[in-house]
Design a protein around this motif. Structure first.
Motif, PDB file in Angstrom:
ATOM      1  N   GLY A  68       0.814  -1.208   0.000  1.00 30.39           N
ATOM      2  CA  GLY A  68       0.000   0.000   0.000  1.00 30.39           C
ATOM      3  C   GLY A  68       0.846   1.255   0.000  1.00 30.39           C
ATOM      4  O   GLY A  68       0.581   2.206  -0.743  1.00 30.39           O
ATOM      5  N   LYS A  69       1.896   1.254   0.798  1.00 26.76           N
ATOM      6  CA  LYS A  69       2.767   2.426   0.893  1.00 26.76           C
ATOM      7  C   LYS A  69       3.487   2.693  -0.426  1.00 26.76           C
ATOM      8  O   LYS A  69       3.652   3.842  -0.830  1.00 26.76           O
ATOM      9  CB  LYS A  69       3.813   2.225   1.984  1.00 26.76           C
ATOM     10  N   ALA A  70       3.916   1.609  -1.091  1.00 29.33           N
ATOM     11  CA  ALA A  70       4.596   1.776  -2.375  1.00 29.33           C
ATOM     12  C   ALA A  70       3.655   2.447  -3.375  1.00 29.33           C
ATOM     13  O   ALA A  70       4.058   3.321  -4.151  1.00 29.33           O
ATOM     14  CB  ALA A  70       5.065   0.420  -2.904  1.00 29.33           C
TER      15      ALA A  70
ATOM     16  N   ASP B 253       7.752  11.023   3.549  1.00 30.77           N
ATOM     17  CA  ASP B 253       7.621   9.600   3.275  1.00 30.77           C
ATOM     18  C   ASP B 253       7.088   8.932   4.543  1.00 30.77           C
ATOM     19  O   ASP B 253       6.993   9.588   5.595  1.00 30.77           O
ATOM     20  CB  ASP B 253       8.999   9.001   2.909  1.00 30.77           C
ATOM     21  N   CYS B 254       6.773   7.679   4.429  1.00 30.72           N
ATOM     22  CA  CYS B 254       6.292   6.910   5.569  1.00 30.72           C
ATOM     23  C   CYS B 254       6.743   5.484   5.340  1.00 30.72           C
ATOM     24  O   CYS B 254       6.479   4.913   4.286  1.00 30.72           O
ATOM     25  CB  CYS B 254       4.769   6.983   5.629  1.00 30.72           C
ATOM     26  N   TYR B 255       7.478   4.926   6.272  1.00 29.76           N
ATOM     27  CA  TYR B 255       7.947   3.558   6.068  1.00 29.76           C
ATOM     28  C   TYR B 255       7.994   2.805   7.387  1.00 29.76           C
ATOM     29  O   TYR B 255       8.087   3.389   8.465  1.00 29.76           O
ATOM     30  CB  TYR B 255       9.325   3.555   5.383  1.00 29.76           C
TER      31      TYR B 255
ATOM     32  N   LEU C  88       7.320   5.768  10.484  1.00 28.63           N
ATOM     33  CA  LEU C  88       5.879   5.947  10.287  1.00 28.63           C
ATOM     34  C   LEU C  88       5.499   7.411  10.506  1.00 28.63           C
ATOM     35  O   LEU C  88       5.893   8.024  11.496  1.00 28.63           O
ATOM     36  CB  LEU C  88       5.107   5.023  11.240  1.00 28.63           C
ATOM     37  N   CYS C  89       4.731   7.950   9.554  1.00 27.54           N
ATOM     38  CA  CYS C  89       4.482   9.393   9.552  1.00 27.54           C
ATOM     39  C   CYS C  89       3.332   9.800  10.469  1.00 27.54           C
ATOM     40  O   CYS C  89       3.190  10.967  10.800  1.00 27.54           O
ATOM     41  CB  CYS C  89       4.216   9.873   8.134  1.00 27.54           C
ATOM     42  N   THR C  90       2.482   8.881  10.847  1.00 30.49           N
ATOM     43  CA  THR C  90       1.309   9.083  11.720  1.00 30.49           C
ATOM     44  C   THR C  90       0.178   9.884  11.049  1.00 30.49           C
ATOM     45  O   THR C  90      -0.808  10.208  11.701  1.00 30.49           O
ATOM     46  CB  THR C  90       1.653   9.764  13.074  1.00 30.49           C
ATOM     47  N   ARG C  91       0.304  10.211   9.755  1.00 30.21           N
ATOM     48  CA  ARG C  91      -0.706  11.046   9.110  1.00 30.21           C
ATOM     49  C   ARG C  91      -1.380  10.397   7.907  1.00 30.21           C
ATOM     50  O   ARG C  91      -2.448  10.833   7.493  1.00 30.21           O
ATOM     51  CB  ARG C  91      -0.064  12.370   8.608  1.00 30.21           C
ATOM     52  N   CYS C  92      -0.732   9.388   7.306  1.00 30.10           N
ATOM     53  CA  CYS C  92      -1.218   8.854   6.029  1.00 30.10           C
ATOM     54  C   CYS C  92      -2.268   7.754   6.255  1.00 30.10           C
ATOM     55  O   CYS C  92      -2.475   7.308   7.383  1.00 30.10           O
ATOM     56  CB  CYS C  92      -0.038   8.345   5.201  1.00 30.10           C
ATOM     57  N   PRO C  93      -2.943   7.294   5.206  1.00 23.49           N
ATOM     58  CA  PRO C  93      -3.967   6.247   5.377  1.00 23.49           C
ATOM     59  C   PRO C  93      -3.403   4.984   6.020  1.00 23.49           C
ATOM     60  O   PRO C  93      -4.062   4.361   6.853  1.00 23.49           O
ATOM     61  CB  PRO C  93      -4.412   5.956   3.937  1.00 23.49           C
ATOM     62  N   ASP C  94      -2.190   4.608   5.643  1.00 20.31           N
ATOM     63  CA  ASP C  94      -1.597   3.397   6.220  1.00 20.31           C
ATOM     64  C   ASP C  94      -1.484   3.515   7.739  1.00 20.31           C
ATOM     65  O   ASP C  94      -1.865   2.613   8.478  1.00 20.31           O
ATOM     66  CB  ASP C  94      -0.214   3.155   5.607  1.00 20.31           C
ATOM     67  N   CYS C  95      -0.950   4.646   8.204  1.00 22.03           N
ATOM     68  CA  CYS C  95      -0.779   4.837   9.651  1.00 22.03           C
ATOM     69  C   CYS C  95      -2.124   4.840  10.367  1.00 22.03           C
ATOM     70  O   CYS C  95      -2.261   4.280  11.452  1.00 22.03           O
ATOM     71  CB  CYS C  95      -0.049   6.150   9.922  1.00 22.03           C
ATOM     72  N   LEU C  96      -3.132   5.467   9.755  1.00 23.15           N
ATOM     73  CA  LEU C  96      -4.420   5.574  10.431  1.00 23.15           C
ATOM     74  C   LEU C  96      -5.213   4.271  10.394  1.00 23.15           C
ATOM     75  O   LEU C  96      -6.034   4.018  11.261  1.00 23.15           O
ATOM     76  CB  LEU C  96      -5.241   6.722   9.830  1.00 23.15           C
TER      77      LEU C  96
HETATM   78 ZN   LIG Z   1       2.147   7.027   7.469  1.00 20.83          ZN
END
Ligand SMILES: [Zn+2]
Length: 334
Positions: free
Chosen positions: A81-83, A115-117, A122-130
């Motif tokens: 998903g992140k990619a 970025d978020c990985y 982990l960025c704490t803001r993107c859909p993956d983190c949430l």
């Molecule tokens: Zn994130």
């Protein structure tokens, strides 16, 4: 809502990312099938992960089964998903006067998310983190995942799904045969039934999770020895309770095959075998469910899967979809 096929189930999703739990469960019921040799070990382990567990729900003798730990299932799907988020230009993004800006505009703001990985970045803001959650990040606290699963198990006992393979490593420079290494592999055609339960997702977040499952094909030991795994979706279930554990799912299939007179010691299992018994197995596991249940299989399920595939094939639509998803996540304030 992006997918028309999810509209009949709108009431089972949340309209926006909630601050507190509302207990709307949407479970993705699937089979993971190895399509190549694979190695399932925890980091550094030489032996594959196995566990001694009761063979079936009605058959209580112990068998040793191959285990795929929770992290080994979810982490590859998160990476997929992140990619995609990266490929479709979600990063960098930033908040500007309460809205989300992207690309060059984001870089002009202070503290853009570049970025978020996994796992340190982990960025704490993107859909993956949430959706998938994150452990405590400085200044942000932790966020509980809105997706639950647990270890999944092979249906057939370990000795039937495993093979030792010896490699004679040839030293190219000296043309001599070097060390012989031996690995413990899972063979192709091994099935591990699994459920991924999402809680309080928006319909779009659910489509994203489903897309990640359909997209991810590499699982197991990281690096070059990851195996090809095909995920087959058997059903989607909407409920207000969790349905069943992955172990129970494997055990119920085991019972069903033996009840049908199959001898698993001499007979490998095929996708058709699983499909033939899936409805009865899911029925048995949910008969006494202490809550409501809406099960989507057959045509209804095919509609949703076709819809997700179409979304992921259309570059423009996908790009808008991922940005919208990210905008919803980035503007969420806990
Ligand atoms: Zn994130």
């Amino acid at each position: 809502m992006t997918l028309d096929s999810l509209k009949p189930y709108e009431r089972y999703f949340v309209p926006e990312i909630p601050r507190t739990p509302t207990g709307r469960y949407a479970s993705i019921i699937l089979l993971r099938e190895t399509k190549s040799y694979a190695i399932f070990t925890t980091e550094g382990g030489e032996q594959q992960d196995v566990e001694e567990v009761p063979a079936g729900l009605s058959r209580t003798e112990l068998v040793t089964r191959l285990v795929m730990f929770k992290r080994k299932q979810v982490a590859p799907e998160r990476r997929t998903g992140k990619a995609l988020l990266r490929q479709y230009g979600v990063f960098p993004f930033a908040l500007k006067d309460g809205r989300v800006v992207y690309g060059e505009e984001a870089l002009k703001e202070k503290n853009p998310v570049q970025d978020c990985y996994l796992t340190a970045g982990l960025c704490t803001r993107c859909p993956d983190c949430l959706i998938y959650g994150y452990a405590a990040v400085e200044g942000e606290g932790a966020r509980k995942a809105r997706l639950m699963t647990d270890s999944c198990f092979s249906v057939r006992p370990y000795e039937l799904v495993q093979r030792h393979i010896k490699f004679n490593v040839i030293d190219e420079a000296a043309y001599t045969s070097g060390t012989i290494t031996e690995y413990d592999y899972t063979i192709p055609g091994v099935f591990l039934p699994a459920v991924e339960t999402t809680v309080d997702l928006t319909a779009d977040e659910f489509a994203y999770v489903l897309g990640n499952i359909l997209h991810t094909t590499r699982y197991g030991k990281e690096g070059s020895r990851q195996g090809f795994v095909r995920n087959h979706i058997l059903a989607i279930a909407f409920s207000d309770v969790e349905l069943f554990a992955n172990l129970e799912f494997a055990q119920a299939f085991y019972d069903a095959f033996l009840d049908a007179g199959m001898d698993l010691a001499v007979q490998g299992l095929t996708l058709a075998d699983f499909r033939q018994h899936a409805d009865a197995v899911i029925g048995r596991l949910t008969d006494d469910l202490p809550g409501r249940l809406t099960l989507v299989t057959g045509e209804g399920l095919e509609k949703i899967l076709t819809d997700v595939r179409a979304l992921y094939r259309d570059e423009d639509r996908l790009s808008h979809f991922l940005r919208d998803l990210n905008t919803q996540a980035a503007t969420f304030s806990p």
